[in-house]
Each structure stands twice: as C-alpha cells, then as structure tokens.
Write a protein that holds these residues in place. Structure first.
Motif, short mmCIF file in Angstrom:
data_model
loop_
_atom_site.label_atom_id
_atom_site.label_comp_id
_atom_site.label_asym_id
_atom_site.label_seq_id
_atom_site.Cartn_x
_atom_site.Cartn_y
_atom_site.Cartn_z
N THR A 20 -24.91 -89.99 -116.01
CA THR A 20 -26.33 -90.06 -116.39
C THR A 20 -26.73 -88.86 -117.25
O THR A 20 -27.53 -89.01 -118.17
CB THR A 20 -27.22 -90.14 -115.14
OG1 THR A 20 -26.97 -89.00 -114.31
CG2 THR A 20 -26.92 -91.41 -114.35
N THR A 34 -38.30 -103.99 -108.83
CA THR A 34 -37.03 -103.29 -109.09
C THR A 34 -35.97 -104.26 -109.58
O THR A 34 -35.22 -103.96 -110.53
CB THR A 34 -36.55 -102.58 -107.82
OG1 THR A 34 -37.55 -101.64 -107.38
CG2 THR A 34 -35.24 -101.85 -108.06
N MET A 88 -34.05 -104.19 -113.21
CA MET A 88 -32.59 -104.23 -113.31
C MET A 88 -32.14 -105.33 -114.26
O MET A 88 -31.21 -105.15 -115.06
CB MET A 88 -31.98 -104.43 -111.92
CG MET A 88 -32.15 -103.25 -111.00
SD MET A 88 -31.74 -103.63 -109.27
CE MET A 88 -30.02 -104.05 -109.40
N CYS A 145 -33.12 -104.18 -117.90
CA CYS A 145 -32.71 -102.85 -118.34
C CYS A 145 -31.87 -102.90 -119.62
O CYS A 145 -32.15 -102.20 -120.59
CB CYS A 145 -31.94 -102.17 -117.20
SG CYS A 145 -31.46 -100.47 -117.54
N SER A 187 -27.13 -107.74 -117.06
CA SER A 187 -27.82 -106.47 -116.82
C SER A 187 -27.97 -106.19 -115.33
O SER A 187 -27.70 -105.08 -114.85
CB SER A 187 -29.20 -106.49 -117.50
OG SER A 187 -29.91 -105.30 -117.27
N ALA A 188 -28.39 -107.21 -114.58
CA ALA A 188 -28.53 -107.05 -113.13
C ALA A 188 -27.18 -106.78 -112.48
O ALA A 188 -27.06 -105.95 -111.58
CB ALA A 188 -29.19 -108.29 -112.52
N CYS A 230 -26.07 -103.17 -112.86
CA CYS A 230 -26.86 -102.28 -112.00
C CYS A 230 -26.40 -102.39 -110.55
O CYS A 230 -26.28 -101.38 -109.85
CB CYS A 230 -28.34 -102.61 -112.12
SG CYS A 230 -29.07 -102.22 -113.73
N ASN A 269 -23.12 -100.54 -110.01
CA ASN A 269 -23.17 -99.07 -110.07
C ASN A 269 -24.48 -98.57 -109.44
O ASN A 269 -25.29 -97.94 -110.12
CB ASN A 269 -23.08 -98.60 -111.53
CG ASN A 269 -21.81 -99.05 -112.21
OD1 ASN A 269 -20.76 -98.42 -112.12
ND2 ASN A 269 -21.90 -100.18 -112.92
N PRO A 270 -24.70 -98.87 -108.17
CA PRO A 270 -26.02 -98.60 -107.58
C PRO A 270 -26.40 -97.12 -107.57
O PRO A 270 -27.53 -96.76 -107.93
CB PRO A 270 -25.90 -99.16 -106.16
CG PRO A 270 -24.44 -99.18 -105.87
CD PRO A 270 -23.77 -99.44 -107.18
N THR A 330 -25.37 -94.66 -109.41
CA THR A 330 -25.58 -94.15 -110.77
C THR A 330 -26.99 -94.47 -111.25
O THR A 330 -27.69 -93.60 -111.81
CB THR A 330 -24.55 -94.75 -111.73
OG1 THR A 330 -23.24 -94.37 -111.30
CG2 THR A 330 -24.77 -94.27 -113.14
N PHE A 331 -27.44 -95.69 -111.01
CA PHE A 331 -28.76 -96.07 -111.52
C PHE A 331 -29.90 -95.56 -110.64
O PHE A 331 -31.01 -95.38 -111.12
CB PHE A 331 -28.82 -97.59 -111.69
CG PHE A 331 -28.07 -98.04 -112.92
CD1 PHE A 331 -28.64 -97.90 -114.16
CD2 PHE A 331 -26.80 -98.55 -112.81
CE1 PHE A 331 -27.94 -98.28 -115.30
CE2 PHE A 331 -26.10 -98.93 -113.95
CZ PHE A 331 -26.67 -98.79 -115.20
#
Length: 257
Positions: free
Chosen positions: A18, A158, A162, A165, A185-186, A189, A192-193, A195-196
C-alpha cells in the motif's frame, strides 16, 4: 489508445504494498501538478453542478462518478505509458466505452439505493416495534434496531465500494464488461483483505487531513488516489508473466565410457 483484452488473472499483495501504491500516486501528481489540480477542480465542479439538476440531481452524480474516475485513470495510464497527460483525459469515458461506464454508474446508484433502503427498513421496523412496546424496553428495541440498520448499511456500502474500486479501470483500460469488472474488483478485495483494510485506513486518515484546509487538500488527494488505484490495478490484474524454466544442460558433458 487501444484497450487491453480482459485479464483473467488476479494477483496478490501484501499490506506493505500500500505504501508503494501511495508513493506511485504521489509521484504521478508531482509529475504534472497543474494539470491534475485542474482535472480535479473540473471533476468537483461537474459533480456539484449535477447535484443541482432538477428532480434527477440526486441520481446524476453517482451515475457520472465512475465515468469521470475512469477518465482520470486514463490520464494516469497515459502518463505512465507516454509521460504526458492532458486535462481532457478526464472526459475519456465520453469518447469510448461510454455505454459500459454509464451502466457502471447505474450499478453504483442502484447499489447505494438498495443499501439505504434495506437499512431504512430495518431501522424503521425497529422504531415502530419500540413504539408499540413502549416504556424503557421499547426504547432499547428502537435504539438497537437503528444501530443494527446502520451496521447493515455500512457492510453493504463496503461491499459496493469493493465492487467499484477497480471497476472503472477494468472497464475503460481493461476492456471488460461492467458486471464482470465489478465481480473481479470484489474478488481481488476479498482475496487480499488485510491489504485493503490497511489501504482504506490510510486513505481515511488522508481524507481528513485533506479536508482541514477548507477542503483544498482534495485537489491534491484525488489525483493521488487515482494514481494509487492505478498502481494497485497494474499489480493485481496484470501480473508479470512467469520466467521460462532454465535449460539444465551440463556445460562439459563427461563421456561415460
């Protein structure tokens, strides 16, 4: 600029990435600060003007936002590929993939309305039940129901974020159908929970900082966020091809005889 064919692979990222994405976004802004500030000012002005459209103003801005975001991402892509960016990159979504981006905007609007409707029904039914019960128990039921409605709205919102995004980049730059873009996109996300979560927390803090000087910091933060999302999109949806396996041949073969 010819769009890429849809990518079927999804990469992975660690929370430390990030910082790399944010650094890339900051470098994109520093390369052409005047152009990015002009783009952001025009974007904010358009969204504000759409809000004053009679009857449909409340719906126009959510529909237009993915298209304008895709335009800014096209500008970031042009900068990274060619070293140049123009103010009119903001309107790239009006020149190509317009129908697909409009559908993405309609999904944005429909998702927000659905989340608000579900939360309102939960909270409203709890308040009605509390009024029927009356006394202290009724107040507790009403308050608990309203809090649960807020929680449900937060979860649904949320999930919507996601799905949206990376969808503008996938539609405009990746030549992907809107609904498939939202699913991809979802998926990335969910894959990689942590990280986001880290990225969302960092952006949340940066938004509050940017809002302090009368909101003027958003003129800088918006293009930085677009550069950040583009860097994340490149890593997660365009992983580098694997290197070919080395050819293990002995340099000096020994004769067994």
């Amino acid at each position: 600029m010819t769009p890429k064919p849809p990518s079927t692979s999804i990469g992975s990222a660690q929370p430390a990435h990030t910082l790399q994405w944010l650094t890339a976004g900051w470098q994109v802004f520093l390369a052409h600060p005047g152009i990015w500030i002009a783009q952001t000012a025009i974007l904010i002005a358009i969204l504000a003007a759409l809000g004053f459209v009679p009857l449909l103003g409340w719906a126009a801005a959510p529909v237009a936002l993915p298209m304008l975001a895709a335009g800014m991402l096209a500008g970031v892509d042009a900068h990274r590929r060619q070293g140049t960016v123009r103010v009119d990159h903001l309107f790239e979504g009006l020149r190509r993939r317009t129908r697909e981006l409009l559908l993405l905007g309609l999904c944005h609007l429909a998702g927000a309305l659905l989340a608000a409707l579900i939360a309102t029904l939960i909270g409203g039914s709890a308040v009605l039940t509390g009024m029927l019960i009356g006394a202290l128990a009724g107040v507790s039921v009403a308050a608990g129901g309203v809090m649960f409605g807020v929680l449900v709205f937060t979860v649904l919102w949320t999930l919507l974020i996601m799905a949206l995004c990376f969808a503008p980049a996938l539609v405009l730059l990746g030549n992907m159908p809107p609904l498939e873009a939202m699913k991809r996109s979802a998926r990335v996300c969910f894959a990689n929970p942590l990280t986001f979560i880290v990225l969302a927390a960092m952006l949340y803090v940066l938004v509050w900082i940017a809002m302090l000087p009368a909101g003027l910091g958003m003129l800088v933060l918006v293009p930085v966020i677009m550069g950040t999302l583009h860097a994340a999109w490149v890593q997660l949806f365009n992983p580098a091809p694997a290197l070919p396996a080395p050819d293990h041949k002995p340099e000096n073969p020994v004769d067994a005889s």
